[in-house]
Write a protein that holds these residues in place. Structure first.
Motif, PDB file in Angstrom:
ATOM      1  N   TYR A 165      27.154   4.709  96.633  1.00 51.44           N
ATOM      2  CA  TYR A 165      27.343   5.689  95.756  1.00 51.44           C
ATOM      3  C   TYR A 165      28.412   6.588  96.323  1.00 51.44           C
ATOM      4  CZ  TYR A 165      25.902   9.779  93.173  1.00 51.44           C
ATOM      5  OH  TYR A 165      25.862  10.614  92.168  1.00 51.44           O
ATOM      6  N   TYR A 166      28.247   7.250  97.463  1.00 47.76           N
ATOM      7  CA  TYR A 166      29.324   8.562  97.779  1.00 47.76           C
ATOM      8  C   TYR A 166      30.856   7.885  97.966  1.00 47.76           C
ATOM      9  CZ  TYR A 166      25.330  11.557  98.561  1.00 47.76           C
ATOM     10  OH  TYR A 166      24.043  12.170  98.423  1.00 47.76           O
ATOM     11  N   ALA A 167      30.765   6.483  98.183  1.00 48.86           N
ATOM     12  CA  ALA A 167      32.313   5.927  98.371  1.00 48.86           C
ATOM     13  C   ALA A 167      32.823   5.681  97.012  1.00 48.86           C
ATOM     14  CB  ALA A 167      32.113   4.402  99.132  1.00 48.86           C
ATOM     15  N   LEU A 168      31.897   5.058  95.908  1.00 44.39           N
ATOM     16  CA  LEU A 168      32.448   4.853  94.532  1.00 44.39           C
ATOM     17  C   LEU A 168      32.683   6.520  94.114  1.00 44.39           C
ATOM     18  CD1 LEU A 168      29.930   2.369  93.191  1.00 44.39           C
ATOM     19  CD2 LEU A 168      32.437   2.005  94.029  1.00 44.39           C
ATOM     20  N   ARG A 169      31.969   7.412  94.397  1.00 43.81           N
ATOM     21  CA  ARG A 169      32.257   8.699  93.780  1.00 43.81           C
ATOM     22  C   ARG A 169      33.560   9.297  94.251  1.00 43.81           C
ATOM     23  NH1 ARG A 169      28.491  14.062  94.945  1.00 43.81           N
ATOM     24  NH2 ARG A 169      29.272  14.086  97.031  1.00 43.81           N
ATOM     25  N   ASN A 170      33.902   9.083  95.551  1.00 49.18           N
ATOM     26  CA  ASN A 170      35.302   9.359  96.071  1.00 49.18           C
ATOM     27  C   ASN A 170      36.518   8.408  95.315  1.00 49.18           C
ATOM     28  OD1 ASN A 170      34.433  11.390  97.770  1.00 49.18           O
ATOM     29  ND2 ASN A 170      34.126   9.913  99.485  1.00 49.18           N
ATOM     30  N   GLU A 171      36.274   7.255  94.930  1.00 45.63           N
ATOM     31  CA  GLU A 171      36.793   6.412  94.418  1.00 45.63           C
ATOM     32  C   GLU A 171      37.113   6.810  93.206  1.00 45.63           C
ATOM     33  OE1 GLU A 171      36.024   2.424  95.079  1.00 45.63           O
ATOM     34  OE2 GLU A 171      36.031   2.609  97.245  1.00 45.63           O
ATOM     35  N   LEU A 172      36.337   7.085  92.353  1.00 42.22           N
ATOM     36  CA  LEU A 172      36.138   7.045  90.830  1.00 42.22           C
ATOM     37  C   LEU A 172      36.431   8.787  90.441  1.00 42.22           C
ATOM     38  CD1 LEU A 172      33.143   5.122  89.953  1.00 42.22           C
ATOM     39  CD2 LEU A 172      35.525   4.321  89.788  1.00 42.22           C
ATOM     40  N   ASP A 173      36.280   9.445  91.577  1.00 43.45           N
ATOM     41  CA  ASP A 173      36.537  11.108  91.246  1.00 43.45           C
ATOM     42  C   ASP A 173      35.366  11.344  90.086  1.00 43.45           C
ATOM     43  OD1 ASP A 173      37.444  13.657  91.816  1.00 43.45           O
ATOM     44  OD2 ASP A 173      39.241  13.511  90.417  1.00 43.45           O
ATOM     45  N   GLY A 174      34.291  11.011  90.384  1.00 41.96           N
ATOM     46  CA  GLY A 174      33.251  11.187  89.310  1.00 41.96           C
ATOM     47  C   GLY A 174      31.703  10.525  89.784  1.00 41.96           C
ATOM     48  N   GLU A 175      31.072  10.662  89.145  1.00 40.11           N
ATOM     49  CA  GLU A 175      29.658   9.920  89.449  1.00 40.11           C
ATOM     50  C   GLU A 175      29.434   8.569  89.091  1.00 40.11           C
ATOM     51  OE1 GLU A 175      27.580  11.790  91.475  1.00 40.11           O
ATOM     52  OE2 GLU A 175      28.848  13.685  91.205  1.00 40.11           O
ATOM     53  N   PRO A 176      29.437   7.685  89.887  1.00 37.93           N
ATOM     54  CA  PRO A 176      29.012   6.213  89.421  1.00 37.93           C
ATOM     55  C   PRO A 176      27.821   5.993  88.933  1.00 37.93           C
ATOM     56  CG  PRO A 176      28.719   6.658  91.844  1.00 37.93           C
ATOM     57  CD  PRO A 176      29.101   7.826  91.216  1.00 37.93           C
ATOM     58  N   SER A 177      27.737   5.013  88.074  1.00 34.44           N
ATOM     59  CA  SER A 177      26.638   4.675  87.346  1.00 34.44           C
ATOM     60  C   SER A 177      25.626   3.748  88.191  1.00 34.44           C
ATOM     61  CB  SER A 177      26.820   4.019  85.903  1.00 34.44           C
ATOM     62  OG  SER A 177      27.611   2.624  86.149  1.00 34.44           O
ATOM     63  N   GLY A 178      24.474   3.642  88.014  1.00 38.78           N
ATOM     64  CA  GLY A 178      23.821   2.448  88.955  1.00 38.78           C
ATOM     65  C   GLY A 178      24.115   1.171  88.925  1.00 38.78           C
ATOM     66  N   LYS A 179      24.714   0.596  87.679  1.00 39.77           N
ATOM     67  CA  LYS A 179      25.408  -0.502  87.357  1.00 39.77           C
ATOM     68  C   LYS A 179      26.587  -0.796  88.263  1.00 39.77           C
ATOM     69  CE  LYS A 179      23.350  -2.094  83.059  1.00 39.77           C
ATOM     70  NZ  LYS A 179      23.637  -2.376  81.850  1.00 39.77           N
ATOM     71  N   GLN A 180      27.396   0.564  88.255  1.00 40.33           N
ATOM     72  CA  GLN A 180      28.639   0.310  89.142  1.00 40.33           C
ATOM     73  C   GLN A 180      28.188   0.196  90.699  1.00 40.33           C
ATOM     74  OE1 GLN A 180      30.410   3.915  87.599  1.00 40.33           O
ATOM     75  NE2 GLN A 180      32.063   2.834  86.988  1.00 40.33           N
ATOM     76  N   VAL A 181      27.253   0.838  90.994  1.00 36.60           N
ATOM     77  CA  VAL A 181      26.735   0.644  92.398  1.00 36.60           C
ATOM     78  C   VAL A 181      26.443  -0.563  92.839  1.00 36.60           C
ATOM     79  CG1 VAL A 181      25.005   1.604  94.055  1.00 36.60           C
ATOM     80  CG2 VAL A 181      26.092   3.325  92.572  1.00 36.60           C
ATOM     81  N   THR A 222      15.202  -1.002  89.616  1.00 39.52           N
ATOM     82  CA  THR A 222      14.749  -0.057  90.688  1.00 39.52           C
ATOM     83  C   THR A 222      15.890   0.751  91.306  1.00 39.52           C
ATOM     84  OG1 THR A 222      13.082  -1.444  91.310  1.00 39.52           O
ATOM     85  CG2 THR A 222      13.724  -0.044  92.926  1.00 39.52           C
ATOM     86  N   LEU A 223      17.258  -0.005  91.309  1.00 39.61           N
ATOM     87  CA  LEU A 223      18.331   0.401  91.973  1.00 39.61           C
ATOM     88  C   LEU A 223      18.759   1.344  91.194  1.00 39.61           C
ATOM     89  CD1 LEU A 223      21.225  -1.131  94.033  1.00 39.61           C
ATOM     90  CD2 LEU A 223      21.848   0.138  91.871  1.00 39.61           C
ATOM     91  N   ILE A 224      18.894   1.285  89.927  1.00 39.19           N
ATOM     92  CA  ILE A 224      19.408   2.123  88.877  1.00 39.19           C
ATOM     93  C   ILE A 224      18.461   3.634  89.004  1.00 39.19           C
ATOM     94  CG2 ILE A 224      19.696   2.811  86.453  1.00 39.19           C
ATOM     95  CD1 ILE A 224      20.285  -0.142  86.127  1.00 39.19           C
ATOM     96  N   ASN A 225      17.157   3.418  89.092  1.00 37.35           N
ATOM     97  CA  ASN A 225      16.513   4.717  89.052  1.00 37.35           C
ATOM     98  C   ASN A 225      16.762   5.533  90.490  1.00 37.35           C
ATOM     99  OD1 ASN A 225      14.975   4.297  86.923  1.00 37.35           O
ATOM    100  ND2 ASN A 225      13.444   3.002  87.888  1.00 37.35           N
ATOM    101  N   ILE A 226      17.032   4.595  91.606  1.00 39.32           N
ATOM    102  CA  ILE A 226      17.376   5.304  92.800  1.00 39.32           C
ATOM    103  C   ILE A 226      18.637   6.153  92.675  1.00 39.32           C
ATOM    104  CG2 ILE A 226      18.046   4.676  95.236  1.00 39.32           C
ATOM    105  CD1 ILE A 226      16.007   2.385  95.417  1.00 39.32           C
ATOM    106  N   VAL A 227      19.648   5.376  92.008  1.00 40.66           N
ATOM    107  CA  VAL A 227      20.775   6.098  91.794  1.00 40.66           C
ATOM    108  C   VAL A 227      20.726   7.325  90.923  1.00 40.66           C
ATOM    109  CG1 VAL A 227      23.072   5.793  90.814  1.00 40.66           C
ATOM    110  CG2 VAL A 227      22.398   4.059  92.201  1.00 40.66           C
ATOM    111  N   SER A 228      19.887   7.536  89.932  1.00 41.00           N
ATOM    112  CA  SER A 228      19.828   8.397  89.291  1.00 41.00           C
ATOM    113  C   SER A 228      18.970   9.430  90.093  1.00 41.00           C
ATOM    114  CB  SER A 228      18.758   8.164  88.027  1.00 41.00           C
ATOM    115  OG  SER A 228      18.392   9.139  87.093  1.00 41.00           O
TER     116      SER A 228
END
Length: 238
Positions: A165-181, A222-228
């Motif tokens: 999640y945090y790696a993608l947030r840095n790459e995307l410069d924004g909050e990644p979705s559960g599906k992206q994670v 379940t993963l989407i809920n965790i990311v949320s």
């Protein structure tokens, strides 16, 4: 031609062809070994594709694909040129109840079956896949120790999700979705899986194993809920 095990033991990274050849217990592929070698190579490639065998590196190749009436050059993973670590090969072998001599020195005292038709049966290799013998399920423990182990298993997977999640947030410069994670875990788990827990990722669920050796499943929902929850937690502490 036999294997120089003293030299093979110094290797910790293998190409697919090297691993397949050594798995066949030969130091050089001759005409008589080709059928067994091709079966083993195919099994390794299919396992890497399905993320059942973790590759340290998978290079890309340019292929020509026809789309919308035209031909286009596209990048695709070149699984046949993947690089495999000794550790990953050992884990895959153990999950399939196999002990090739180049990975398990204790097996070297046995007579070699290289070049014999019985070798395929010995290693349980059939067509282009490996026959897996299921591990008997153990009774579930109900004491405090089992609860602590359950918490540990959960935290291992959660730690991986947070890492992605945090790696993608840095790459995307924004909050990644559960599906992206989820997609990142599917395609880049070698990069993020520090605990080496991921076994397989498909369209619906992640199969993983805890440090205690317990096989687990996590559904996409379940993963989407965790990311949320991670995203919500970040907003609270922002």
């Amino acid at each position: 031609m036999g294997i120089n095990y003293a030299a093979a033991d110094l290797l910790h990274r293998f190409t697919v062809s090297e691993a397949a050849m050594l798995w066949c217990d030969v130091g050089k592929i001759t005409e008589e070994h080709i059928p067994q070698f091709m079966i083993m190579k195919s099994a390794i490639v299919e396992a890497v594709k399905a993320s059942k065998l973790k590759a340290a590196e998978v290079p890309y190749k340019i292929v020509e694909r026809r789309m919308n009436g035209g031909l286009y050059d596209m990048q695709e993973p070149d699984y046949e040129k993947a690089i495999l670590t000794r550790k990953a090969l050992i884990k895959w072998a153990e999950r399939n109840n196999q002990k090739p001599r180049f990975l398990f020195p204790e097996m070297r005292g046995e007579a070699s079956a290289a070049g014999e038709g019985t070798m395929i049966t010995q290693y349980n290799i059939h067509a282009d896949h490996v026959v897996v013998t299921p591990t008997p399920k153990q009774p579930k423990a109900t004491n405090a120790a089992s609860k602590a182990a359950s918490t540990s298993r959960e935290s291992e997977m959660h730690a991986l999700i947070e890492r992605v999640y945090y790696a993608l947030r840095n790459e995307l410069d924004g909050e990644p979705s559960g599906k992206q994670v989820y997609r990142a875990i599917e395609t880049r788990h070698v990069e993020f899986d520090n605990d080496d827990i991921i076994q397989e990722v498909n369209a619906a669920e992640i199969l993983w194993v805890s440090s205690q050796g317990n096989e687990q499943k996590m559904k996409l929902s379940t993963l989407i809920n965790i990311v949320s929850k991670i995203r919500t937690s970040q907003k609270i502490h922002a």
